[in-house]
Design an enzyme around this catalytic site. Structure first.
Site, PDB file in Angstrom:
ATOM      1  N   THR A  26      22.074  22.187  25.314  1.00  0.00           N
ATOM      2  CA  THR A  26      23.489  21.969  25.648  1.00  0.00           C
ATOM      3  C   THR A  26      24.305  23.231  25.394  1.00  0.00           C
ATOM      4  O   THR A  26      25.188  23.589  26.186  1.00  0.00           O
ATOM      5  CB  THR A  26      24.052  20.810  24.785  1.00  0.00           C
ATOM      6  OG1 THR A  26      23.260  19.651  25.031  1.00  0.00           O
ATOM      7  CG2 THR A  26      25.505  20.525  25.105  1.00  0.00           C
ATOM      8  N   HIS A  71      23.844  25.550  28.199  1.00  0.00           N
ATOM      9  CA  HIS A  71      24.672  25.189  29.361  1.00  0.00           C
ATOM     10  C   HIS A  71      26.103  25.700  29.159  1.00  0.00           C
ATOM     11  O   HIS A  71      26.739  26.203  30.088  1.00  0.00           O
ATOM     12  CB  HIS A  71      24.698  23.671  29.569  1.00  0.00           C
ATOM     13  CG  HIS A  71      23.401  23.098  30.043  1.00  0.00           C
ATOM     14  ND1 HIS A  71      22.884  23.374  31.285  1.00  0.00           N
ATOM     15  CD2 HIS A  71      22.521  22.268  29.442  1.00  0.00           C
ATOM     16  CE1 HIS A  71      21.730  22.727  31.435  1.00  0.00           C
ATOM     17  NE2 HIS A  71      21.488  22.059  30.323  1.00  0.00           N
TER      18      HIS A  71
END
Ligand code: NAD
Ligand code: ZN
Length: 344
Positions: free
Chosen positions: A40, A43
């Protein structure tokens, strides 16, 4: 304090001086010792389409961490300065049907630490007391720093009974690799893992995989013959998010097989539903960790001898975060841990 901030709406993260977080009456202020870098966070670093629509700018990012309690709000009785803690990264609403029924992991309205509110890539973080997890005194702080993804692996792996079963894991990322060790510890007969990355497959071997298959060079049907498996895998743990991997899994399951899906496909994906129906498969979506049954299990699994430490392949000072993100980009890594005590 020093913190890694998504300071601009463009690729990158910036190490900045920011004010220490406020501590509300129900909050616990924690001094961060170590943090894990999650997919995450990559990202968010890369500023992809999901990050652009999700992440407020500026914001301190990060959610995998271990630290020690500094101070607590006036309503807080159960946490005391110096205690070693981590935090559940999903702050739940407390008011929806599932929350009220005690099924907090099924909350319909969660707020993510380091995603929707200030995160853990910092010297200090403030979180609600209901999210704080006490570690056993003397816990290995490297391992404690990755309880969040370890919890994803435990939640997925223990979704179905594994004792004596043949288990297929697709995706040897850090979570798949941890799931190997958990499945073996939980008494699986054969644990087979697939990936396209030999570095990660080798790591899965270290964590106890019976077979680590590179799907660019072999196939599951041959592996099943080698292992003298006549009926297919009993339990599948999808941990790649890759449609081809999921299709391979569906083909390789026994009748009545059970699949726990953690991997997040980047787009909607098609599968052959005939196979799901005629093989009578059960497919269960997994998100996050159960609050706090998964956390309890993590503790007792470690206490009963489970060793996930080899999944941590790289350690950097928090000021060397760029190197940490870079090694993750290459795919030649398991978990990458950053040390925040270098700023003391
Ligand atoms: P990761 O991206 O590091 O690992 C995925 C692995 O899948 C990689 O090693 C990749 O090489 C491999 N892969 C690619 N194609 C494959 C194929 N055809 N067959 C087999 N493997 C293939 O991710 P991670 O951090 O270990 O997380 C695993 C997955 O779980 C990711 O999809 C992630 O987004 C997801 N995730 C979900 C939750 C949740 O709550 N549901 C939480 C954390 C992570
Ligand atoms: Zn809720």
């Amino acid at each position: 304090m020093k913190a890694l901030v998504k300071a601009k709406a463009e690729p990158g993260l910036w190490l900045q001086d920011v004010p220490e977080p406020l501590v509300g009456i129900n909050d616990v202020l924690i001094k961060v010792h170590k943090t894990g870098i999650c997919g995450t966070d990559q990202h968010i670093y890369n500023w992809d389409a999901w990050a652009q629509k999700t992440i407020p700018v500026p914001m301190v990012v990060g959610h995998e961490f271990v630290g020690s309690v500094v101070s607590v709000g006036t309503n807080v009785n159960d946490f005391h300065p110096g205690e070693i803690v981590s935090a559940e990264g999903h702050v739940v609403c407390g008011r929806c049907r599932n929350c009220l029924a005690g099924r907090r992991h099924l909350c319909r309205d969660t707020v993510g630490i380091g995603v929707n509110r200030a995160g853990a890539f910092a010297q200090f973080i403030s979180v609600p007391m209901t999210n704080v997890w006490h570690h056993d005194p003397g816990v290995d702080e490297d391992v404690a720093s990755i309880f969040d993804p370890f919890g994803n692996a435990v939640h997925t792996a223990l979704s179905f009974d594994l004792l004596g079963e043949d288990v297929l894991i697709t995706g040897a990322g850090p979570i798949g690799v941890m799931a190997v060790a958990i499945a073996k510890h939980a008494g699986a007969r054969h644990v087979v893992i697939t990936d396209v990355n030999d570095y990660r497959l080798d790591l899965a071997k270290v964590l106890g995989a019976d077979v680590a298959l590179n799907v660019t060079r072999g196939n599951l049907a041959d592996v099943q013959k080698e292992l003298k498996m006549s009926e297919g895998f009993d339990v599948g743990l999808e941990m790649s998010g890759n449609p081809a991997a999921f299709r391979d899994m569906i083909d390789a399951m026994c009748h009545g097989g059970k699949i726990a899906m953690l991997g997040i496909p980047s787009e909607p994906m098609a599968i052959d539903w005939h196979k799901v129906i005629f093989s009578m498969l059960t497919i269960k979506g997994i998100y996050g960790r159960e609050m706090y049954e998964t956390w309890y299990k993590m503790n007792v699994l470690l206490e009963s001898g489970l060793n996930i430490r080899p999944v941590i392949t790289h350690r950097f000072g928090a000021d060397e975060f760029e190197e940490g993100f870079e090694v993750m980009r290459t795919g030649m890594s398991g978990k990458v841990v950053l040390d925040w005590t270098i700023f003391d």
